[in-house]
Design a protein around this motif. Sequence first.
Motif, PDB file in Angstrom:
ATOM      1  N   GLN A 150       0.927  -1.320   0.088  1.00 54.06           N
ATOM      2  CA  GLN A 150      -0.116  -0.052   0.076  1.00 54.06           C
ATOM      3  C   GLN A 150       0.897   1.328  -0.049  1.00 54.06           C
ATOM      4  OE1 GLN A 150      -3.316   0.637  -0.106  1.00 54.06           O
ATOM      5  NE2 GLN A 150      -3.531  -1.729  -0.628  1.00 54.06           N
ATOM      6  N   ARG A 151       1.878   1.375   0.781  1.00 47.14           N
ATOM      7  CA  ARG A 151       2.863   2.534   0.959  1.00 47.14           C
ATOM      8  C   ARG A 151       3.424   2.765  -0.479  1.00 47.14           C
ATOM      9  NH1 ARG A 151       5.236   3.260   6.465  1.00 47.14           N
ATOM     10  NH2 ARG A 151       6.448   5.061   5.459  1.00 47.14           N
ATOM     11  N   GLN A 152       3.688   1.769  -1.345  1.00 46.71           N
ATOM     12  CA  GLN A 152       4.142   2.088  -2.689  1.00 46.71           C
ATOM     13  C   GLN A 152       3.470   2.948  -3.509  1.00 46.71           C
ATOM     14  OE1 GLN A 152       7.566   1.083  -2.485  1.00 46.71           O
ATOM     15  NE2 GLN A 152       6.704   0.422  -0.686  1.00 46.71           N
ATOM     16  N   LYS A 153       2.262   3.004  -3.332  1.00 44.55           N
ATOM     17  CA  LYS A 153       1.405   3.609  -3.977  1.00 44.55           C
ATOM     18  C   LYS A 153       1.314   5.479  -3.483  1.00 44.55           C
ATOM     19  CE  LYS A 153      -1.990   0.159  -4.631  1.00 44.55           C
ATOM     20  NZ  LYS A 153      -3.454  -0.562  -4.063  1.00 44.55           N
ATOM     21  N   PHE A 154       2.296   5.847  -2.621  1.00 42.78           N
ATOM     22  CA  PHE A 154       2.272   7.049  -1.948  1.00 42.78           C
ATOM     23  C   PHE A 154       3.661   7.699  -2.031  1.00 42.78           C
ATOM     24  CE2 PHE A 154      -1.353   4.811  -0.021  1.00 42.78           C
ATOM     25  CZ  PHE A 154      -2.617   6.149  -0.043  1.00 42.78           C
ATOM     26  N   LEU A 155       3.665   9.089  -2.045  1.00 41.60           N
ATOM     27  CA  LEU A 155       4.927   9.622  -2.129  1.00 41.60           C
ATOM     28  C   LEU A 155       5.036  10.292  -0.677  1.00 41.60           C
ATOM     29  CD1 LEU A 155       7.383  10.760  -3.872  1.00 41.60           C
ATOM     30  CD2 LEU A 155       6.011  12.951  -4.027  1.00 41.60           C
ATOM     31  N   PRO A 156       6.384  10.209   0.044  1.00 44.38           N
ATOM     32  CA  PRO A 156       6.541  10.541   1.136  1.00 44.38           C
ATOM     33  C   PRO A 156       6.756  12.099   0.941  1.00 44.38           C
ATOM     34  CG  PRO A 156       8.422   9.127   0.726  1.00 44.38           C
ATOM     35  CD  PRO A 156       7.311   9.083  -0.299  1.00 44.38           C
ATOM     36  N   VAL A 157       6.453  12.881   1.696  1.00 37.63           N
ATOM     37  CA  VAL A 157       6.486  14.327   1.581  1.00 37.63           C
ATOM     38  C   VAL A 157       7.133  15.021   3.096  1.00 37.63           C
ATOM     39  CG1 VAL A 157       5.058  16.683   1.199  1.00 37.63           C
ATOM     40  CG2 VAL A 157       4.789  14.654  -0.227  1.00 37.63           C
ATOM     41  N   PRO A 158       8.100  15.905   3.075  1.00 38.34           N
ATOM     42  CA  PRO A 158       8.481  16.573   4.313  1.00 38.34           C
ATOM     43  C   PRO A 158       7.267  17.245   4.843  1.00 38.34           C
ATOM     44  CG  PRO A 158      10.166  16.720   2.385  1.00 38.34           C
ATOM     45  CD  PRO A 158       8.827  16.321   1.953  1.00 38.34           C
ATOM     46  N   LEU A 159       7.132  17.158   5.978  1.00 32.26           N
ATOM     47  CA  LEU A 159       5.809  18.129   6.465  1.00 32.26           C
ATOM     48  C   LEU A 159       6.095  19.507   6.461  1.00 32.26           C
ATOM     49  CD1 LEU A 159       2.877  18.056   7.795  1.00 32.26           C
ATOM     50  CD2 LEU A 159       4.302  17.473  10.076  1.00 32.26           C
TER      51      LEU A 159
END
Length: 339
Positions: A23-32
């Motif tokens: 599931q996490r592969q479908k998301f892009l991490p973004v610095p808060l």
Amino acid sequence: MPTTFGDLLLAPEAMSTTTAYLQRQKFLPVPLHTLCVTGELPVDIYLCQGRDDAPVLFRRRNIEIPPDEFPKLLESGIETVFISRDHVEVYQQHLEDNVAVIIANESLPLERRLQFLGDTGRSILHEVFQADQLDQTLEAVDDLSNHMVELFAGNEVAVSDLFSVLRHDYHTYTHSYNVASYAMLLGKELGFSSDEKLRSLSVGGLLHDLGKLKIPRTILNKKGRLDNQDWDIIRRHPFDGFVALVNRPEVSRDQLMMVYQHHERIDGSGYPVGLIGDEIHPFARICSVVDVFDALTSSRPYRTANTTNEALETLDRLANDKLDAEMVQCWKALMKKPS
């Protein structure tokens, strides 16, 4: 209804680690930090309860965000949020639409603008490096460089202040942004003060490790000692970067030499050619000094980061034989210069 922060912390684990990873592969991490000063957001925001959990919806797009909401998350220790990869283009455009306004806003402390540009720059580089599309990469680097020149040339940026807001990890996109930032400050101190020269240093720094995109992740992230075969692959990256860029008209010779020569050494012991002294382009010598400094002060899978004093002591030992001594002394003076 969006999930509240409290609900998220109390949510029971609903799926296996493997499912959560997929599931996490479908998301892009973004610095808060990049979201704290941009108002309403055109993308849904997701949070993770733990490192191995799937993202959970936290804040829907296009609604007013309470001014203290994201700062409270930062205070709680959350530094990264997630967006759907389906909305990456919308998010990147949102950053582009906001970054010029934010870095020009003198009512915001310089430190905060530096941090915003750094987080934004890393996010952009992360995405374009991962996509591995050269046209897209060069376009993004061009835009990012323009923003960097505006902020760095128009303000007195102390290296110590910049160091405190940069991240220091082994990711290529982090290292590339750091090297570009440091190269601009060192070049500026050495007299390369025109916007054109600073922009060239910025672009060259952002692209200097482009060839590393061809190195397998198993080698880049290897926790044990690298063997001779690993090193042979790694030492190809200046050549691979040069080959990718040499026929691109938008890449100048100064920038190309930063890519090709940043591992050359004054005594001829470097690679890929073994150039000596002034045979190495001045911009490449600038890049070499700050490249080594950032590598020393960044964590690696196989070692912890050096302190700034330890890194400067190492640069001292490398001066004359390996690195340009004048540039090393100039960098040391910049690091010790009060903000």
